[in-house]
Motif scaffolding. Sequence first.
Motif, short mmCIF file in Angstrom:
data_model
loop_
_atom_site.label_atom_id
_atom_site.label_comp_id
_atom_site.label_asym_id
_atom_site.label_seq_id
_atom_site.Cartn_x
_atom_site.Cartn_y
_atom_site.Cartn_z
N SER A 129 2.01 71.24 -96.89
CA SER A 129 2.10 69.79 -97.08
C SER A 129 3.22 69.44 -98.06
CB SER A 129 0.77 69.23 -97.59
OG SER A 129 -0.25 69.42 -96.64
N LEU A 130 3.27 70.16 -99.17
CA LEU A 130 4.32 69.93 -100.15
C LEU A 130 5.70 70.19 -99.55
CD1 LEU A 130 2.58 71.51 -103.28
CD2 LEU A 130 2.88 69.06 -102.80
N GLN A 131 5.81 71.26 -98.75
CA GLN A 131 7.08 71.57 -98.10
C GLN A 131 7.47 70.48 -97.10
OE1 GLN A 131 9.37 74.11 -98.75
NE2 GLN A 131 8.06 74.15 -100.54
N ALA A 132 6.50 69.97 -96.34
CA ALA A 132 6.78 68.90 -95.38
C ALA A 132 7.26 67.64 -96.08
CB ALA A 132 5.53 68.61 -94.54
N MET A 133 6.66 67.33 -97.22
CA MET A 133 7.11 66.16 -97.99
C MET A 133 8.52 66.38 -98.52
SD MET A 133 3.75 64.78 -100.01
CE MET A 133 3.00 66.34 -100.40
N LYS A 134 8.81 67.59 -98.96
CA LYS A 134 10.14 67.91 -99.46
C LYS A 134 11.18 67.71 -98.36
CE LYS A 134 12.74 71.77 -101.50
NZ LYS A 134 12.62 73.17 -101.96
N VAL A 135 10.89 68.17 -97.15
CA VAL A 135 11.81 68.00 -96.03
C VAL A 135 12.06 66.51 -95.76
CG1 VAL A 135 11.97 68.29 -93.50
CG2 VAL A 135 11.29 70.21 -94.95
N GLU A 136 11.06 65.68 -96.00
CA GLU A 136 11.18 64.24 -95.77
C GLU A 136 11.83 63.50 -96.94
OE1 GLU A 136 10.55 62.48 -92.99
OE2 GLU A 136 10.18 64.40 -92.01
N GLY A 137 12.27 64.24 -97.97
CA GLY A 137 13.01 63.62 -99.07
C GLY A 137 12.23 63.33 -100.33
N VAL A 138 10.95 63.69 -100.36
CA VAL A 138 10.16 63.49 -101.58
C VAL A 138 10.57 64.58 -102.58
CG1 VAL A 138 7.84 63.43 -102.57
CG2 VAL A 138 8.25 62.49 -100.28
N LYS A 139 10.91 64.17 -103.78
CA LYS A 139 11.35 65.14 -104.79
C LYS A 139 10.22 65.50 -105.76
CE LYS A 139 16.21 64.05 -104.57
NZ LYS A 139 16.32 64.78 -103.34
N ARG A 140 9.34 64.55 -106.03
CA ARG A 140 8.21 64.76 -106.92
C ARG A 140 6.98 64.20 -106.23
NH1 ARG A 140 7.30 66.19 -112.10
NH2 ARG A 140 5.81 65.03 -113.35
N ALA A 141 6.01 65.06 -105.99
CA ALA A 141 4.80 64.66 -105.26
C ALA A 141 3.61 64.59 -106.20
CB ALA A 141 4.52 65.65 -104.14
N PHE A 142 2.67 63.69 -105.88
CA PHE A 142 1.47 63.50 -106.69
C PHE A 142 0.23 63.61 -105.81
CE2 PHE A 142 4.87 61.04 -108.67
CZ PHE A 142 4.85 61.56 -109.96
N GLY A 143 -0.85 64.08 -106.42
CA GLY A 143 -2.14 64.15 -105.76
C GLY A 143 -3.24 63.96 -106.79
N ILE A 144 -4.31 63.30 -106.40
CA ILE A 144 -5.43 63.02 -107.31
C ILE A 144 -6.68 63.69 -106.78
CG2 ILE A 144 -6.89 61.21 -108.30
CD1 ILE A 144 -4.45 59.33 -108.08
N THR A 145 -7.44 64.30 -107.70
CA THR A 145 -8.71 64.93 -107.34
C THR A 145 -9.71 64.73 -108.47
OG1 THR A 145 -9.72 66.94 -106.46
CG2 THR A 145 -8.11 67.22 -108.24
N ARG A 146 -10.96 64.98 -108.16
CA ARG A 146 -12.01 64.89 -109.19
C ARG A 146 -11.88 66.02 -110.18
NH1 ARG A 146 -17.98 65.07 -107.94
NH2 ARG A 146 -17.94 65.06 -110.19
N LYS A 147 -12.15 65.70 -111.42
CA LYS A 147 -12.16 66.72 -112.47
C LYS A 147 -13.34 67.66 -112.22
CE LYS A 147 -11.80 67.35 -117.41
NZ LYS A 147 -10.80 68.39 -117.24
N GLY A 148 -13.08 68.96 -112.34
CA GLY A 148 -14.14 69.96 -112.25
C GLY A 148 -14.41 70.53 -110.87
N VAL A 149 -13.83 69.95 -109.83
CA VAL A 149 -14.06 70.48 -108.48
C VAL A 149 -13.12 71.66 -108.24
CG1 VAL A 149 -14.87 68.24 -107.59
CG2 VAL A 149 -12.45 68.88 -107.34
N PRO A 150 -13.41 72.52 -107.27
CA PRO A 150 -12.54 73.67 -107.01
C PRO A 150 -11.07 73.32 -106.79
CG PRO A 150 -14.63 74.01 -105.91
CD PRO A 150 -14.65 72.59 -106.47
N ALA A 151 -10.80 72.20 -106.12
CA ALA A 151 -9.39 71.81 -105.91
C ALA A 151 -8.69 71.62 -107.25
CB ALA A 151 -9.30 70.53 -105.08
N GLU A 152 -9.35 71.02 -108.20
CA GLU A 152 -8.75 70.77 -109.52
C GLU A 152 -8.58 72.07 -110.30
OE1 GLU A 152 -9.02 69.42 -113.90
OE2 GLU A 152 -10.54 70.51 -112.79
#
Length: 174
Positions: A129-152
Amino acid sequence: MKLVQWTRFAWDLEKMGEPATGRLPVNTVVRPAQRRELDVVQAVIVNSFTLDSDWAESYRRIKDKLAEQVRLVFEAQEIPGLVLAHGSRLVGASVFSVNPASECHLLSGPCILLEYRNRGLGTDLLWRSLQAMKVEGVKRAFGITRKGVPAEKFVYPKFAGAGEPVDLPPEFLA
Protein backbone atom coordinates in the motif's frame (compact mmCIF):
# COMPACT_ATOMS: atom_id res chain seq x y z
CA MET A 1 -17.40 5.04 28.69
CA LYS A 2 -13.68 4.35 28.33
CA LEU A 3 -11.76 6.98 26.37
CA VAL A 4 -10.22 5.48 23.23
CA GLN A 5 -6.73 6.65 22.45
CA TRP A 6 -5.41 6.80 18.91
CA THR A 7 -1.96 6.84 17.32
CA ARG A 8 -1.15 8.55 14.02
CA PHE A 9 1.74 7.01 12.11
CA ALA A 10 3.79 8.73 9.44
CA TRP A 11 6.01 7.16 6.79
CA ASP A 12 8.55 9.00 4.65
CA LEU A 13 7.95 7.06 1.45
CA GLU A 14 11.31 8.12 0.02
CA LYS A 15 13.22 6.46 2.91
CA MET A 16 11.36 3.21 3.53
CA GLY A 17 14.09 0.78 2.55
CA GLU A 18 13.41 -2.78 1.51
CA PRO A 19 10.42 -4.85 2.61
CA ALA A 20 10.76 -7.16 5.59
CA THR A 21 8.25 -9.61 4.14
CA GLY A 22 8.56 -13.11 2.85
CA ARG A 23 6.72 -14.84 0.06
CA LEU A 24 2.96 -14.92 -0.08
CA PRO A 25 1.34 -18.31 0.60
CA VAL A 26 0.49 -20.54 -2.36
CA ASN A 27 -2.59 -19.43 -4.32
CA THR A 28 -2.45 -15.97 -2.70
CA VAL A 29 -2.04 -12.75 -4.67
CA VAL A 30 -2.16 -9.02 -3.97
CA ARG A 31 -3.65 -6.93 -6.74
CA PRO A 32 -5.29 -3.54 -7.26
CA ALA A 33 -8.88 -3.34 -6.08
CA GLN A 34 -11.44 -2.85 -8.82
CA ARG A 35 -14.31 -0.40 -8.50
CA ARG A 36 -16.87 -3.18 -8.96
CA GLU A 37 -15.45 -4.83 -5.81
CA LEU A 38 -16.58 -2.05 -3.45
CA ASP A 39 -19.18 -4.20 -1.69
CA VAL A 40 -16.87 -7.16 -1.11
CA VAL A 41 -14.04 -4.86 0.05
CA GLN A 42 -16.46 -3.18 2.48
CA ALA A 43 -17.44 -6.67 3.75
CA VAL A 44 -13.77 -7.62 4.34
CA ILE A 45 -13.25 -4.38 6.29
CA VAL A 46 -16.39 -4.89 8.38
CA ASN A 47 -15.52 -8.52 9.15
CA SER A 48 -11.92 -7.67 9.95
CA PHE A 49 -12.93 -5.07 12.52
CA THR A 50 -16.11 -6.55 14.02
CA LEU A 51 -14.67 -10.02 14.63
CA ASP A 52 -11.58 -8.55 16.34
CA SER A 53 -12.18 -8.11 20.07
CA ASP A 54 -9.58 -5.30 20.16
CA TRP A 55 -11.67 -3.28 17.69
CA ALA A 56 -15.33 -4.28 17.98
CA GLU A 57 -16.48 -1.44 20.27
CA SER A 58 -14.35 1.30 18.72
CA TYR A 59 -15.27 0.25 15.22
CA ARG A 60 -18.95 0.80 15.94
CA ARG A 61 -18.15 4.47 16.56
CA ILE A 62 -16.20 5.00 13.30
CA LYS A 63 -17.84 2.52 10.90
CA ASP A 64 -20.20 4.92 9.15
CA LYS A 65 -17.54 7.54 8.49
CA LEU A 66 -15.04 4.88 7.36
CA ALA A 67 -17.57 3.28 4.99
CA GLU A 68 -18.31 6.71 3.51
CA GLN A 69 -14.61 7.47 3.01
CA VAL A 70 -14.02 4.07 1.37
CA ARG A 71 -16.96 4.63 -0.99
CA LEU A 72 -15.67 8.09 -1.95
CA VAL A 73 -12.18 6.76 -2.71
CA PHE A 74 -13.66 3.97 -4.84
CA GLU A 75 -15.54 6.62 -6.83
CA ALA A 76 -12.60 9.04 -7.17
CA GLN A 77 -9.46 6.97 -7.67
CA GLU A 78 -8.53 4.64 -10.50
CA ILE A 79 -6.88 2.35 -7.93
CA PRO A 80 -8.72 2.78 -4.61
CA GLY A 81 -6.57 0.25 -2.80
CA LEU A 82 -5.27 -3.28 -2.86
CA VAL A 83 -6.93 -6.62 -2.21
CA LEU A 84 -5.44 -9.89 -1.02
CA ALA A 85 -7.02 -12.90 -2.68
CA HIS A 86 -6.64 -16.52 -1.67
CA GLY A 87 -7.88 -18.33 -4.73
CA SER A 88 -11.07 -16.52 -5.70
CA ARG A 89 -11.84 -15.35 -2.14
CA LEU A 90 -10.87 -11.86 -0.99
CA VAL A 91 -9.30 -12.27 2.46
CA GLY A 92 -7.68 -8.87 2.87
CA ALA A 93 -8.00 -5.28 1.73
CA SER A 94 -6.25 -1.97 2.13
CA VAL A 95 -8.05 1.17 0.96
CA PHE A 96 -5.98 4.34 0.70
CA SER A 97 -6.12 7.93 -0.47
CA VAL A 98 -3.48 9.21 -2.86
CA ASN A 99 -4.29 12.84 -2.10
CA PRO A 100 -0.93 14.21 -0.84
CA ALA A 101 -2.76 16.62 1.51
CA SER A 102 -4.76 13.87 3.25
CA GLU A 103 -4.58 13.73 7.05
CA CYS A 104 -4.93 9.92 6.86
CA HIS A 105 -3.92 8.07 3.71
CA LEU A 106 -4.47 4.54 5.04
CA LEU A 107 -8.24 4.73 5.34
CA SER A 108 -8.87 1.12 6.32
CA GLY A 109 -5.31 0.09 7.00
CA PRO A 110 -4.37 -3.43 6.01
CA CYS A 111 -7.48 -5.45 6.96
CA ILE A 112 -6.99 -9.21 7.06
CA LEU A 113 -9.78 -11.67 7.87
CA LEU A 114 -9.23 -13.24 11.28
CA GLU A 115 -8.48 -16.76 10.02
CA TYR A 116 -5.65 -15.43 7.81
CA ARG A 117 -3.83 -13.35 10.43
CA ASN A 118 -0.41 -13.92 11.98
CA ARG A 119 1.15 -14.95 8.66
CA GLY A 120 2.77 -11.63 7.73
CA LEU A 121 -0.04 -10.75 5.33
CA GLY A 122 -0.88 -7.46 7.06
CA THR A 123 2.77 -6.41 6.92
CA ASP A 124 2.95 -7.33 3.24
CA LEU A 125 -0.26 -5.45 2.47
CA LEU A 126 1.01 -2.38 4.35
CA TRP A 127 4.29 -2.43 2.38
CA ARG A 128 2.50 -2.74 -0.94
CA SER A 129 0.00 0.00 0.00
CA LEU A 130 2.79 2.41 0.90
CA GLN A 131 4.59 1.56 -2.35
CA ALA A 132 1.39 2.11 -4.38
CA MET A 133 0.94 5.53 -2.77
CA LYS A 134 4.56 6.38 -3.51
CA VAL A 135 4.05 5.51 -7.20
CA GLU A 136 1.04 7.87 -7.20
CA GLY A 137 3.20 10.76 -5.93
CA VAL A 138 2.58 10.66 -2.18
CA LYS A 139 5.83 11.51 -0.41
CA ARG A 140 4.69 11.28 3.21
CA ALA A 141 1.87 8.94 4.16
CA PHE A 142 -0.22 8.86 7.34
CA GLY A 143 -2.34 6.20 9.02
CA ILE A 144 -4.33 6.18 12.26
CA THR A 145 -4.97 3.20 14.52
CA ARG A 146 -6.11 2.51 18.06
CA LYS A 147 -3.48 2.62 20.75
CA GLY A 148 -2.57 -0.85 22.06
CA VAL A 149 -3.89 -2.96 19.18
CA PRO A 150 -1.52 -5.28 17.26
CA ALA A 151 -1.41 -2.90 14.27
CA GLU A 152 -0.10 -0.13 16.54
CA LYS A 153 2.40 -2.36 18.28
CA PHE A 154 3.65 -4.65 15.52
CA VAL A 155 2.60 -3.59 12.00
CA TYR A 156 2.56 0.21 11.62
CA PRO A 157 6.03 0.74 13.19
CA LYS A 158 7.53 -1.24 10.31
CA PHE A 159 9.13 0.50 7.36
CA ALA A 160 10.21 3.39 9.63
CA GLY A 161 6.65 4.26 10.66
CA ALA A 162 6.74 6.83 13.47
CA GLY A 163 3.68 7.16 15.70
CA GLU A 164 2.38 9.93 17.93
CA PRO A 165 -0.84 10.27 19.96
CA VAL A 166 -3.72 11.99 18.20
CA ASP A 167 -7.36 12.85 18.92
CA LEU A 168 -9.88 12.01 16.23
CA PRO A 169 -12.15 14.90 15.25
CA PRO A 170 -15.66 14.60 16.79
CA GLU A 171 -17.30 14.40 13.36
CA PHE A 172 -15.31 11.22 12.65
CA LEU A 173 -16.76 9.60 15.76
CA ALA A 174 -20.37 10.66 15.13
